[in-house]
Design an enzyme around this catalytic site. Structure first.
Site, short mmCIF file in Angstrom:
data_model
loop_
_atom_site.label_atom_id
_atom_site.label_comp_id
_atom_site.label_asym_id
_atom_site.label_seq_id
_atom_site.Cartn_x
_atom_site.Cartn_y
_atom_site.Cartn_z
N ASP A 205 0.82 -1.21 0.00
CA ASP A 205 0.00 0.00 0.00
C ASP A 205 0.86 1.27 0.00
O ASP A 205 0.72 2.14 0.86
CB ASP A 205 -0.93 -0.02 1.22
CG ASP A 205 -1.97 1.09 1.15
OD1 ASP A 205 -2.37 1.47 0.03
OD2 ASP A 205 -2.38 1.58 2.22
N GLU A 458 3.69 -7.88 7.34
CA GLU A 458 2.41 -8.47 6.96
C GLU A 458 2.50 -9.44 5.77
O GLU A 458 1.79 -9.30 4.77
CB GLU A 458 1.38 -7.38 6.67
CG GLU A 458 0.98 -6.60 7.90
CD GLU A 458 -0.23 -5.71 7.68
OE1 GLU A 458 -0.65 -5.53 6.51
OE2 GLU A 458 -0.78 -5.21 8.66
N TYR A 516 -5.90 -2.61 13.30
CA TYR A 516 -6.72 -1.49 12.81
C TYR A 516 -8.17 -1.65 13.25
O TYR A 516 -9.09 -1.59 12.44
CB TYR A 516 -6.60 -1.38 11.29
CG TYR A 516 -5.26 -0.88 10.84
CD1 TYR A 516 -5.00 0.49 10.78
CD2 TYR A 516 -4.23 -1.75 10.51
CE1 TYR A 516 -3.76 0.97 10.38
CE2 TYR A 516 -2.99 -1.28 10.11
CZ TYR A 516 -2.76 0.08 10.06
OH TYR A 516 -1.53 0.56 9.67
#
Length: 672
Positions: A205, A458, A516
């Site tokens: 991202d 991740e 998150y």
């Protein structure tokens, strides 16, 4: 048929070029020491404005077919001007530059002094993304794969001393399943796309900026030179002595043209304090220097006076080649400190250390990922302004100039390799992953600021056995390469993998998780955050018996967008979300082996285009232009009050005058 033929041609072109890059590689050196001037060395910068040309999208290897490296790019067609260092994507007004996939070409001319004929001459790139081939006067001198680490070549017969030289660089930003990070070339066969249209897609991202991102140097050394320096430090708390253990490697036999007997080299090592006084001396290529009343390297805010944070000695290394009586001198900044950890806490100089800080990105307007000294100083001024003491180099190694500032200012670094969102775990990916870990450790092994290695962010499918085998191999390799300093190793776990399913967690020293709550799940439900975080963290630490860091949490926030009651994307929502996390963090600090909090993100940054992002990722507490959102002031209050509570660091006067809006102790008391 035409589209299929083109696709096969393109794949063959890229594959063949990348195989060539991978096999040749950069010239091997032991250490990749940063270029510096000394009594025996000279440095010439090649930074500036270069000529630039993109390869045509549908003729990716045209530059190789027409040998663009054999003469000035201006003779091949129209060229643009391109600053080095910078990313090329945002400098031009054309969309094709921003979205380009494939080869891009740079060149410039330079001269070198005639007396360099008696020296060894190297060309060194701080980083170029991703696959690079470098030519000097039409001769290929080095190839390198990997977009965030340095590479070099020794220049010999290809260099001229009586006329201008031409340096040409071909760079390809295409990512594959075996690159680190990964990407996928996707061919669009829908009729609405041009014939042969393709994209290079990726799961991470942030924007895949391309170009020569970091400084380019020419530098000289004597024929026998200091090739590498290994340093480790320790502290005797009872006596007050600090110890600098060193190992020096001399080079001189890599050149067929200049054979040297590197065995006949005398080595003298001196340690100087910041006033230039020699506080220790030793001889020999391996040894240890004892420093009485050593001034330790302390993180920012762990000492009351900022001048005492990040204290650096200078290790002056002198080699003397006995046959020629030729000297080489190199100076390395050294911080004396220790890093240890237990099941419950992380320690620097035997004192508990709690990570307060950020995930970050090398990302600025127009420059992209290009090094810019103004922005580097601005960013670190803001880091100190917030009272942060650390950050993670998300999600790739940062420029050496950034790392120099972290060393000098006492900012603690978790150093991360670009293995972000990887999957598949094949043998070629593993080889590239281990290669980049080795290059990262070779570059940053001596830095006092670097206290931990992060091998991935991740990665996917961590519940699968293949992932456990893969990361055990990577982590074992990391520890073997860093065997002198023995820093802990972490991996930032995928947020969708449960604590009892993660196959990588048994192999790390420190647990790191990204969470998150109220953003990617339970959107808008900030009331769920505290209990969710506490339960989650306690599950991880109780199951694995290791200290844990929350490496990311956050919410996208549009500056100037307000709504009451708070609503997603508003500044109000970001601050409420943060306060709920603070409640959980303070409870965990008092009741668990919880060692830190890094908010995502320091500043807004660019991403690929998508309807889920508005002008990039907006999770920064600062805008991309480094202006504070309301969250920056909230976080500043928290970090400074925590520093005062744990380290007795003085609270800034303006915070005292305005009155604290947040107190860790008060919230902790209220929760009990």
């Amino acid at each position: 048929m035409g589209k299929r033929i083109f696709n096969a041609f393109f794949v063959c072109t890229i594959w063949c070029a990348f195989q060539l890059c991978g096999k040749a590689g950069a010239q091997e050196t032991s250490g990749i020491l940063y270029p510096q001037e000394s009594e025996s060395r000279e440095v010439k910068s090649l930074d500036g404005i270069w000529n630039f040309r993109l390869a045509p999208r549908f003729q990716p290897d045209l530059g190789f077919q027409q040998a663009w490296y054999s003469a000035s790019l201006e003779k091949t067609g129209r060229v643009d001007l391109m600053p080095v260092p910078s990313s090329y994507n945002d400098v031009n007004q054309l969309k094709e530059y921003r979205d380009h996939v494939g080869w891009a070409w740079y060149d410039r001319k330079f001269r070198v002094p005639s007396h360099w004929q008696d020296r060894r001459v190297f060309v060194r790139f701080g980083a170029a993304n991703y696959h690079s081939i470098v030519y000097i006067n039409g001769v290929k001198v080095v190839e390198h794969s990997g977009g965030a680490l340095p590479f070099l070549a020794e220049l010999q017969s290809e260099l001229t001393f009586d006329q201008e030289n031409l340096i040409t660089v071909a760079i390809n930003n295409t990512l594959s399943r075996d690159t680190v990070p990964q990407g996928t070339t996707v061919y669009q066969n829908n009729a609405r796309y041009p014939d042969g249209y393709f994209t290079n897609d990726y799961k991470f991202d942030f924007f895949n900026y391309a170009g020569i991102h970091r400084p380019v140097f020419l530098y000289t050394t004597p024929k026998t030179f200091i090739d590498d320096i290994d340093v480790s430090t320790r502290v005797a708390t009872v006596t007050g002595y600090g110890y600098v253990n060193y190992s020096i490697k001399a080079g001189g036999s890599t050149s067929k043209k200049r054979k040297t007997n590197i065995q006949a080299v005398n080595v003298i090592v001196e340690l100087e304090d910041q006033e230039g006084t020699v506080v220790g001396r030793a001889e020999g290529s391996d040894g240890e220097i004892a420093v009485p009343n050593a001034k330790l390297w302390w993180p920012f805010t762990m000492v009351p006076d900022d001048e005492d944070a990040g204290y650096l000695y200078t290790l002056k290394v002198t080699t003397l080649e006995t046959a020629s009586n030729e000297k080489d001198i190199y100076r390395l900044k050294v911080g004396i400190r220790t890093v240890t950890w237990t099941e419950k806490e992380f320690q620097i100089n035997n004192f508990p250390f709690y990570f307060r800080g950020f995930g970050r990105h090398e990302d600025y307007d127009v420059r992209g990922k290009g090094v810019d000294n103004v922005m580097l100083v601005k960013d670190h001024n803001l880091i100190k302004w917030t009272g942060a003491n650390s950050y993670r180099t998300t999600h790739y190694p940062y420029a050496e100039e950034i790392m120099d500032l972290a060393d000098k200012l006492g900012i603690v670094i978790i150093d991360e390799v670009p293995a972000v969102s990887i999957e598949g775990y094949g043998s070629d990916l593993l080889a590239n992953h281990k290669k980049q870990m080795k290059e990262l450790i070779q570059r940053d092994k001596n830095r006092a600021s670097v206290v931990m290695w992060s091998v991935s962010n991740e990665p996917w499918d961590l519940h699968e056995e293949a992932a456990g085998v893969y990361f055990k191999d990577v982590i074992d390799h990391t520890k073997e390469v860093d065997s002198r300093n023995k820093r802990p190793v972490t991996l930032v776990c995928n947020m969708y993998t449960m604590h009892n399913e993660d196959k990588s967690a048994p192999h790390v020293d420190i647990l790191s998780i990204n969470r998150y709550y109220s953003w990617y799940y339970d959107v808008g439900h900030s009331e769920t955050i505290k209990d969710a975080i506490v339960i989650d963290v306690e599950n991880w630490v109780n199951y694995h018996k290791k200290p844990l860091l929350v490496a990311e949490y956050g919410a996208d926030t549009i500056p100037g967008l307000h709504q009451s009651p708070e609503f997603v994307f508003t500044e109000e929502y970001q601050t409420v979300m943060m306060k709920e996390h603070f409640k959980a963090f303070d409870y965990l600090r008092a009741n668990s082996s919880f060692i830190g909090e890094h908010i995502w993100n320091f500043a807004d940054f660019m991403t690929t285009q998508g309807i889920h992002r508005v002008g990039g990722n907006r999770k920064g507490i600062f805008t991309r232009q480094r202006q504070p959102k309301a969250s920056a002031h909230l976080l500043r209050h928290r970090y400074h009050l925590m520093a005062a509570e744990s380290d007795h660091y003085p609270i800034p006067q303006d915070i005292l005058e305005n009155g604290p809006v947040y107190s860790p102790k008060k919230i902790l008391h209220d929760e009990h």
